[in-house]
Design a protein around this motif. Structure first.
Motif, PDB file in Angstrom:
ATOM      1  N   SER A  49       7.304  -8.733   2.406  1.00 53.30           N
ATOM      2  CA  SER A  49       6.282  -7.786   1.947  1.00 53.30           C
ATOM      3  C   SER A  49       5.986  -6.836   3.095  1.00 53.30           C
ATOM      4  O   SER A  49       5.826  -7.251   4.234  1.00 53.30           O
ATOM      5  CB  SER A  49       5.002  -8.523   1.564  1.00 53.30           C
ATOM      6  OG  SER A  49       5.252  -9.372   0.471  1.00 53.30           O
ATOM      7  N   ARG A  50       5.919  -5.549   2.792  1.00 54.84           N
ATOM      8  CA  ARG A  50       5.615  -4.525   3.792  1.00 54.84           C
ATOM      9  C   ARG A  50       4.653  -3.535   3.177  1.00 54.84           C
ATOM     10  O   ARG A  50       4.689  -3.266   1.982  1.00 54.84           O
ATOM     11  CB  ARG A  50       6.877  -3.761   4.230  1.00 54.84           C
ATOM     12  CG  ARG A  50       7.975  -4.604   4.838  1.00 54.84           C
ATOM     13  CD  ARG A  50       7.776  -4.957   6.317  1.00 54.84           C
ATOM     14  NE  ARG A  50       6.759  -5.967   6.484  1.00 54.84           N
ATOM     15  CZ  ARG A  50       6.063  -6.166   7.594  1.00 54.84           C
ATOM     16  NH1 ARG A  50       6.249  -5.421   8.644  1.00 54.84           N
ATOM     17  NH2 ARG A  50       5.183  -7.110   7.665  1.00 54.84           N
ATOM     18  N   LYS A  51       3.802  -2.967   3.992  1.00 47.31           N
ATOM     19  CA  LYS A  51       2.887  -1.916   3.563  1.00 47.31           C
ATOM     20  C   LYS A  51       3.409  -0.583   4.090  1.00 47.31           C
ATOM     21  O   LYS A  51       4.329  -0.545   4.912  1.00 47.31           O
ATOM     22  CB  LYS A  51       1.487  -2.177   4.122  1.00 47.31           C
ATOM     23  CG  LYS A  51       0.848  -3.437   3.575  1.00 47.31           C
ATOM     24  CD  LYS A  51      -0.505  -3.671   4.202  1.00 47.31           C
ATOM     25  CE  LYS A  51      -1.092  -4.977   3.681  1.00 47.31           C
ATOM     26  NZ  LYS A  51      -2.368  -5.299   4.327  1.00 47.31           N
ATOM     27  N   ALA A  52       2.802   0.514   3.636  1.00 47.49           N
ATOM     28  CA  ALA A  52       3.201   1.834   4.119  1.00 47.49           C
ATOM     29  C   ALA A  52       3.145   1.870   5.646  1.00 47.49           C
ATOM     30  O   ALA A  52       2.237   1.297   6.263  1.00 47.49           O
ATOM     31  CB  ALA A  52       2.295   2.898   3.527  1.00 47.49           C
ATOM     32  N   ASN A  53       4.144   2.490   6.223  1.00 46.76           N
ATOM     33  CA  ASN A  53       4.314   2.648   7.676  1.00 46.76           C
ATOM     34  C   ASN A  53       4.724   1.371   8.397  1.00 46.76           C
ATOM     35  O   ASN A  53       4.777   1.364   9.622  1.00 46.76           O
ATOM     36  CB  ASN A  53       3.069   3.258   8.337  1.00 46.76           C
ATOM     37  CG  ASN A  53       2.820   4.672   7.859  1.00 46.76           C
ATOM     38  OD1 ASN A  53       3.752   5.474   7.795  1.00 46.76           O
ATOM     39  ND2 ASN A  53       1.601   4.974   7.487  1.00 46.76           N
ATOM     40  N   GLU A  54       5.010   0.312   7.669  1.00 52.11           N
ATOM     41  CA  GLU A  54       5.551  -0.894   8.292  1.00 52.11           C
ATOM     42  C   GLU A  54       7.071  -0.871   8.131  1.00 52.11           C
ATOM     43  O   GLU A  54       7.607  -0.239   7.236  1.00 52.11           O
ATOM     44  CB  GLU A  54       4.957  -2.153   7.660  1.00 52.11           C
ATOM     45  CG  GLU A  54       3.476  -2.308   7.937  1.00 52.11           C
ATOM     46  CD  GLU A  54       2.885  -3.582   7.370  1.00 52.11           C
ATOM     47  OE1 GLU A  54       1.853  -3.998   7.899  1.00 52.11           O
ATOM     48  OE2 GLU A  54       3.439  -4.141   6.412  1.00 52.11           O
ATOM     49  N   ALA A  55       7.743  -1.580   9.027  1.00 52.42           N
ATOM     50  CA  ALA A  55       9.206  -1.504   9.060  1.00 52.42           C
ATOM     51  C   ALA A  55       9.844  -2.880   9.075  1.00 52.42           C
ATOM     52  O   ALA A  55       9.184  -3.894   9.341  1.00 52.42           O
ATOM     53  CB  ALA A  55       9.651  -0.709  10.284  1.00 52.42           C
ATOM     54  N   ILE A  56      11.125  -2.868   8.821  1.00 57.24           N
ATOM     55  CA  ILE A  56      11.986  -4.051   8.929  1.00 57.24           C
ATOM     56  C   ILE A  56      13.112  -3.659   9.874  1.00 57.24           C
ATOM     57  O   ILE A  56      13.683  -2.574   9.761  1.00 57.24           O
ATOM     58  CB  ILE A  56      12.570  -4.438   7.557  1.00 57.24           C
ATOM     59  CG1 ILE A  56      11.442  -4.829   6.595  1.00 57.24           C
ATOM     60  CG2 ILE A  56      13.589  -5.558   7.687  1.00 57.24           C
ATOM     61  CD1 ILE A  56      11.888  -4.942   5.159  1.00 57.24           C
ATOM     62  N   ARG A  57      13.443  -4.518  10.820  1.00 56.07           N
ATOM     63  CA  ARG A  57      14.529  -4.257  11.758  1.00 56.07           C
ATOM     64  C   ARG A  57      15.711  -5.148  11.410  1.00 56.07           C
ATOM     65  O   ARG A  57      15.546  -6.326  11.111  1.00 56.07           O
ATOM     66  CB  ARG A  57      14.112  -4.551  13.192  1.00 56.07           C
ATOM     67  CG  ARG A  57      12.949  -3.766  13.702  1.00 56.07           C
ATOM     68  CD  ARG A  57      13.245  -2.436  14.228  1.00 56.07           C
ATOM     69  NE  ARG A  57      14.444  -2.355  15.046  1.00 56.07           N
ATOM     70  CZ  ARG A  57      14.794  -1.243  15.663  1.00 56.07           C
ATOM     71  NH1 ARG A  57      14.047  -0.181  15.565  1.00 56.07           N
ATOM     72  NH2 ARG A  57      15.890  -1.194  16.364  1.00 56.07           N
ATOM     73  N   ALA A  73       6.095   5.490   1.914  1.00 56.65           N
ATOM     74  CA  ALA A  73       5.001   5.677   0.955  1.00 56.65           C
ATOM     75  C   ALA A  73       5.220   4.770  -0.240  1.00 56.65           C
ATOM     76  O   ALA A  73       6.342   4.404  -0.559  1.00 56.65           O
ATOM     77  CB  ALA A  73       4.937   7.130   0.498  1.00 56.65           C
ATOM     78  N   VAL A  74       4.119   4.414  -0.873  1.00 54.78           N
ATOM     79  CA  VAL A  74       4.149   3.677  -2.128  1.00 54.78           C
ATOM     80  C   VAL A  74       3.349   4.505  -3.118  1.00 54.78           C
ATOM     81  O   VAL A  74       2.162   4.758  -2.917  1.00 54.78           O
ATOM     82  CB  VAL A  74       3.535   2.270  -1.981  1.00 54.78           C
ATOM     83  CG1 VAL A  74       3.577   1.531  -3.306  1.00 54.78           C
ATOM     84  CG2 VAL A  74       4.245   1.480  -0.893  1.00 54.78           C
ATOM     85  N   GLU A  75       4.039   4.975  -4.170  1.00 52.33           N
ATOM     86  CA  GLU A  75       3.403   5.835  -5.168  1.00 52.33           C
ATOM     87  C   GLU A  75       3.682   5.261  -6.549  1.00 52.33           C
ATOM     88  O   GLU A  75       4.783   5.401  -7.069  1.00 52.33           O
ATOM     89  CB  GLU A  75       3.952   7.261  -5.056  1.00 52.33           C
ATOM     90  CG  GLU A  75       3.699   7.898  -3.698  1.00 52.33           C
ATOM     91  CD  GLU A  75       4.461   9.197  -3.489  1.00 52.33           C
ATOM     92  OE1 GLU A  75       5.226   9.605  -4.385  1.00 52.33           O
ATOM     93  OE2 GLU A  75       4.294   9.798  -2.417  1.00 52.33           O
ATOM     94  N   GLY A  76       2.711   4.592  -7.116  1.00 53.28           N
ATOM     95  CA  GLY A  76       2.906   3.957  -8.421  1.00 53.28           C
ATOM     96  C   GLY A  76       3.952   2.863  -8.317  1.00 53.28           C
ATOM     97  O   GLY A  76       3.839   1.964  -7.494  1.00 53.28           O
ATOM     98  N   ASP A  77       4.996   2.973  -9.145  1.00 52.27           N
ATOM     99  CA  ASP A  77       6.048   1.959  -9.115  1.00 52.27           C
ATOM    100  C   ASP A  77       7.239   2.388  -8.252  1.00 52.27           C
ATOM    101  O   ASP A  77       8.306   1.803  -8.305  1.00 52.27           O
ATOM    102  CB  ASP A  77       6.516   1.617 -10.536  1.00 52.27           C
ATOM    103  CG  ASP A  77       7.157   2.800 -11.243  1.00 52.27           C
ATOM    104  OD1 ASP A  77       7.037   3.928 -10.744  1.00 52.27           O
ATOM    105  OD2 ASP A  77       7.786   2.581 -12.298  1.00 52.27           O
TER     106      ASP A  77
END
Length: 79
Positions: free
Chosen positions: A5-13, A24-28
């Motif tokens: 699970s990640r929120k806006a501006n979080e990353a996965i390396r 960004a998360v916009e609707g679906d």
């Protein structure tokens, strides 16, 4: 499959040189930014599948008739 699970501006390396960031998360819809070396191909899933299908099609054996016609044409062109 690893699920994170990640929120806006979080990353996965991934390793040292690939980063996937949630922009960004916009609707679906989720917008991702991917930073990777130029040597790493990055495609949407449907584009990758289309490329694989084209590669399979291109790798199919050529019929003997087509091959003979190609050789005949190449021989004419070289003379």
């Amino acid at each position: 499959m690893l699920v994170l699970s990640r929120k806006a501006n979080e990353a996965i390396r991934i390793m040292d040189d690939i980063e996937i960031k949630v922009l960004a998360v916009e609707g679906d819809q989720v917008k991702l930014g991917i930073s990777a070396p130029k040597s790493v191909d990055v495609h949407r899933g449907e584009v990758y599948e289309a490329i694989q299908e084209e590669n399979k099609h291109a790798a199919k054996p050529v019929s003997a008739e087509i091959l003979q016609a190609f050789i005949k044409h190449a021989n004419k062109a070289s003379t």
